[in-house]
Design a protein around this motif. Structure first.
Motif, PDB file in Angstrom:
ATOM      1  N   LEU A  91      59.559 -51.240 -79.074  1.00  0.00           N
ATOM      2  CA  LEU A  91      59.631 -49.783 -79.212  1.00  0.00           C
ATOM      3  C   LEU A  91      58.628 -49.108 -78.274  1.00  0.00           C
ATOM      4  CD1 LEU A  91      60.636 -47.202 -80.654  1.00  0.00           C
ATOM      5  CD2 LEU A  91      58.830 -47.596 -82.343  1.00  0.00           C
ATOM      6  N   LEU A  92      57.424 -49.647 -78.219  1.00  0.00           N
ATOM      7  CA  LEU A  92      56.399 -49.074 -77.339  1.00  0.00           C
ATOM      8  C   LEU A  92      56.816 -49.151 -75.877  1.00  0.00           C
ATOM      9  CD1 LEU A  92      53.052 -50.292 -78.913  1.00  0.00           C
ATOM     10  CD2 LEU A  92      54.103 -48.045 -79.046  1.00  0.00           C
ATOM     11  N   GLU A  93      57.450 -50.247 -75.508  1.00  0.00           N
ATOM     12  CA  GLU A  93      57.925 -50.366 -74.128  1.00  0.00           C
ATOM     13  C   GLU A  93      58.943 -49.276 -73.811  1.00  0.00           C
ATOM     14  OE1 GLU A  93      58.142 -54.570 -72.265  1.00  0.00           O
ATOM     15  OE2 GLU A  93      58.669 -54.845 -74.372  1.00  0.00           O
ATOM     16  N   LEU A  94      59.859 -49.020 -74.745  1.00  0.00           N
ATOM     17  CA  LEU A  94      60.860 -47.966 -74.544  1.00  0.00           C
ATOM     18  C   LEU A  94      60.205 -46.592 -74.442  1.00  0.00           C
ATOM     19  CD1 LEU A  94      63.666 -49.039 -77.050  1.00  0.00           C
ATOM     20  CD2 LEU A  94      63.783 -49.085 -74.570  1.00  0.00           C
ATOM     21  N   LEU A  95      59.203 -46.349 -75.291  1.00  0.00           N
ATOM     22  CA  LEU A  95      58.586 -45.028 -75.364  1.00  0.00           C
ATOM     23  C   LEU A  95      57.513 -44.804 -74.305  1.00  0.00           C
ATOM     24  CD1 LEU A  95      58.239 -44.587 -79.233  1.00  0.00           C
ATOM     25  CD2 LEU A  95      60.014 -43.677 -77.715  1.00  0.00           C
ATOM     26  N   SER A  96      57.155 -45.838 -73.570  1.00  0.00           N
ATOM     27  CA  SER A  96      56.135 -45.664 -72.535  1.00  0.00           C
ATOM     28  C   SER A  96      56.762 -45.536 -71.149  1.00  0.00           C
ATOM     29  CB  SER A  96      55.150 -46.841 -72.556  1.00  0.00           C
ATOM     30  OG  SER A  96      55.816 -48.045 -72.229  1.00  0.00           O
ATOM     31  N   GLN A  97      58.088 -45.467 -71.108  1.00  0.00           N
ATOM     32  CA  GLN A  97      58.788 -45.269 -69.843  1.00  0.00           C
ATOM     33  C   GLN A  97      59.267 -43.818 -69.749  1.00  0.00           C
ATOM     34  OE1 GLN A  97      61.828 -48.272 -69.016  1.00  0.00           O
ATOM     35  NE2 GLN A  97      60.927 -49.560 -70.594  1.00  0.00           N
ATOM     36  N   GLN A  98      59.717 -43.459 -68.547  1.00  0.00           N
ATOM     37  CA  GLN A  98      60.354 -42.160 -68.373  1.00  0.00           C
ATOM     38  C   GLN A  98      61.773 -42.397 -67.880  1.00  0.00           C
ATOM     39  OE1 GLN A  98      57.357 -40.059 -65.878  1.00  0.00           O
ATOM     40  NE2 GLN A  98      57.339 -38.591 -67.557  1.00  0.00           N
ATOM     41  N   TYR A  99      62.656 -41.448 -68.203  1.00  0.00           N
ATOM     42  CA  TYR A  99      64.078 -41.643 -67.984  1.00  0.00           C
ATOM     43  C   TYR A  99      64.673 -40.495 -67.175  1.00  0.00           C
ATOM     44  CZ  TYR A  99      63.356 -45.099 -71.633  1.00  0.00           C
ATOM     45  OH  TYR A  99      62.886 -46.159 -72.348  1.00  0.00           O
ATOM     46  N   GLU A 100      65.730 -40.808 -66.436  1.00  0.00           N
ATOM     47  CA  GLU A 100      66.420 -39.778 -65.660  1.00  0.00           C
ATOM     48  C   GLU A 100      67.136 -38.784 -66.573  1.00  0.00           C
ATOM     49  OE1 GLU A 100      69.041 -41.585 -62.866  1.00  0.00           O
ATOM     50  OE2 GLU A 100      67.453 -42.703 -61.874  1.00  0.00           O
ATOM     51  N   ILE A 101      67.657 -39.281 -67.694  1.00  0.00           N
ATOM     52  CA  ILE A 101      68.388 -38.442 -68.638  1.00  0.00           C
ATOM     53  C   ILE A 101      67.905 -38.753 -70.055  1.00  0.00           C
ATOM     54  CG2 ILE A 101      70.651 -37.843 -69.590  1.00  0.00           C
ATOM     55  CD1 ILE A 101      71.872 -38.788 -66.924  1.00  0.00           C
ATOM     56  N   VAL A 102      67.581 -37.714 -70.806  1.00  0.00           N
ATOM     57  CA  VAL A 102      67.196 -37.865 -72.206  1.00  0.00           C
ATOM     58  C   VAL A 102      68.108 -36.967 -73.036  1.00  0.00           C
ATOM     59  CG1 VAL A 102      65.347 -37.648 -73.902  1.00  0.00           C
ATOM     60  CG2 VAL A 102      64.787 -38.286 -71.552  1.00  0.00           C
ATOM     61  N   CYS A 103      68.863 -37.544 -73.963  1.00  0.00           N
ATOM     62  CA  CYS A 103      69.774 -36.776 -74.823  1.00  0.00           C
ATOM     63  C   CYS A 103      69.342 -36.952 -76.279  1.00  0.00           C
ATOM     64  CB  CYS A 103      71.209 -37.271 -74.682  1.00  0.00           C
ATOM     65  SG  CYS A 103      71.895 -37.087 -73.041  1.00  0.00           S
ATOM     66  N   ALA A 104      69.368 -35.877 -77.033  1.00  0.00           N
ATOM     67  CA  ALA A 104      68.943 -35.985 -78.434  1.00  0.00           C
ATOM     68  C   ALA A 104      69.562 -34.888 -79.288  1.00  0.00           C
ATOM     69  CB  ALA A 104      67.420 -35.903 -78.523  1.00  0.00           C
ATOM     70  N   ASN A 105      69.813 -35.248 -80.534  1.00  0.00           N
ATOM     71  CA  ASN A 105      70.172 -34.287 -81.570  1.00  0.00           C
ATOM     72  C   ASN A 105      69.078 -34.408 -82.621  1.00  0.00           C
ATOM     73  OD1 ASN A 105      71.310 -32.596 -83.424  1.00  0.00           O
ATOM     74  ND2 ASN A 105      73.078 -33.876 -83.867  1.00  0.00           N
ATOM     75  N   PRO A 106      67.944 -33.753 -82.394  1.00  0.00           N
ATOM     76  CA  PRO A 106      66.773 -33.987 -83.243  1.00  0.00           C
ATOM     77  C   PRO A 106      66.956 -33.450 -84.653  1.00  0.00           C
ATOM     78  CG  PRO A 106      66.378 -32.130 -81.797  1.00  0.00           C
ATOM     79  CD  PRO A 106      67.693 -32.714 -81.381  1.00  0.00           C
ATOM     80  N   PRO A 107      66.219 -34.010 -85.602  1.00  0.00           N
ATOM     81  CA  PRO A 107      66.275 -33.497 -86.982  1.00  0.00           C
ATOM     82  C   PRO A 107      65.594 -32.146 -87.073  1.00  0.00           C
ATOM     83  CG  PRO A 107      64.603 -35.205 -86.769  1.00  0.00           C
ATOM     84  CD  PRO A 107      65.323 -35.161 -85.455  1.00  0.00           C
ATOM     85  N   TYR A 108      66.069 -31.311 -87.971  1.00  0.00           N
ATOM     86  CA  TYR A 108      65.462 -30.003 -88.228  1.00  0.00           C
ATOM     87  C   TYR A 108      64.687 -30.101 -89.544  1.00  0.00           C
ATOM     88  CZ  TYR A 108      69.325 -28.686 -85.095  1.00  0.00           C
ATOM     89  OH  TYR A 108      70.221 -28.607 -84.050  1.00  0.00           O
ATOM     90  N   LEU A 109      63.432 -29.722 -89.504  1.00  0.00           N
ATOM     91  CA  LEU A 109      62.617 -29.776 -90.718  1.00  0.00           C
ATOM     92  C   LEU A 109      61.425 -28.847 -90.531  1.00  0.00           C
ATOM     93  CD1 LEU A 109      62.211 -31.259 -93.482  1.00  0.00           C
ATOM     94  CD2 LEU A 109      60.701 -32.826 -92.244  1.00  0.00           C
ATOM     95  N   GLY A 110      61.383 -27.789 -91.312  1.00  0.00           N
ATOM     96  CA  GLY A 110      60.268 -26.851 -91.233  1.00  0.00           C
ATOM     97  C   GLY A 110      58.966 -27.490 -91.673  1.00  0.00           C
ATOM     98  N   SER A 111      57.847 -26.988 -91.171  1.00  0.00           N
ATOM     99  CA  SER A 111      56.545 -27.592 -91.466  1.00  0.00           C
ATOM    100  C   SER A 111      56.239 -27.602 -92.962  1.00  0.00           C
ATOM    101  CB  SER A 111      55.442 -26.857 -90.703  1.00  0.00           C
ATOM    102  OG  SER A 111      55.422 -25.481 -91.045  1.00  0.00           O
TER     103      SER A 111
END
Length: 202
Positions: A91-111
């Motif tokens: 997971l750390l390897e994936l998150l420590s790279q940068q990507y040409e395209i990043v797509c996401a449908n992030p969760p919505y949650l108020g603080s």
């Protein structure tokens, strides 16, 4: 490399709750700087890597090797721990790279609905996105995208209109320092579909 491993382990402590919001590079780099500043003798791992990318590859590779060795030699509890450890390094390897395209449908949650761990982590690491989880993910995805990369997200419309998101849109000069200058300063929007309320049947 114990200090770097300690930092990584601390970052992974709540990874199930934080997911891809986890940021470890800055903390590991700081640990490496401290090691280099205080360590007089030659450290093979650090001296063999000329830059962060090289160090990171060697560090992750060695951690994976340790987990693999322990997985073969340990008892059942040890093997389960080491499998989880290998997943974490992946997971750390994936998150420590940068990507040409990043797509996401992030969760919505108020603080107001966030658990204490999540709320505290976002306030510390994604201060401009602390009002809602989706805004923190917008900031995280910008970090994961390369310079001139593309980011595609399904987000709430609140960031466009609410006064509480004004710094998220554009930060005033005296607040900028060296940090994030605001979504409209840091990025170029090529397409935006504003669906408005009740866009989906549910």
């Amino acid at each position: 490399i114990q200090e770097a491993i300690r930092v990584i382990w601390h970052s992974l402590e709540h990874v199930r709750e934080l997911g891809s919001l986890v940021r470890v590079e800055e903390e590991v780099e700081e640990a490496i700087r401290k090691i280099k500043a205080t360590e007089e003798r030659d450290i093979p791992l650090i001296s063999s890597a000329r830059d962060w990318e090289g160090y990171k590859q060697v560090l992750f590779q060695r951690l994976s090797e340790v987990f693999e060795n322990e997985n073969q030699n340990g008892n059942l509890t040890g093997r389960i721990f080491n499998v989880e450890g290998q997943k974490s390094v992946g997971l750390l390897e994936l998150l420590s790279q940068q990507y040409e395209i990043v797509c996401a449908n992030p969760p919505y949650l108020g603080s107001g609905n966030m658990g204490e761990t999540l709320k505290e982590y976002i306030s510390k690491n994604y201060e401009l996105g602390k009002r809602d989880l989706y805004a923190a993910f917008v900031l995280r995805c910008i970090e994961l995208a390369q310079q001139d990369g593309y980011l595609a997200m399904v987000s709430q419309q609140s960031w466009m209109f609410l006064n509480s998101y004004s710094d998220f849109r554009i930060r005033v000069i005296e607040k900028q320092e060296n940090g994030f200058k605001g979504l409209l300063q840091e990025t170029s929007i090529t397409n935006l579909v504003h669906l408005g309320t009740n866009a989906f049947s549910e």
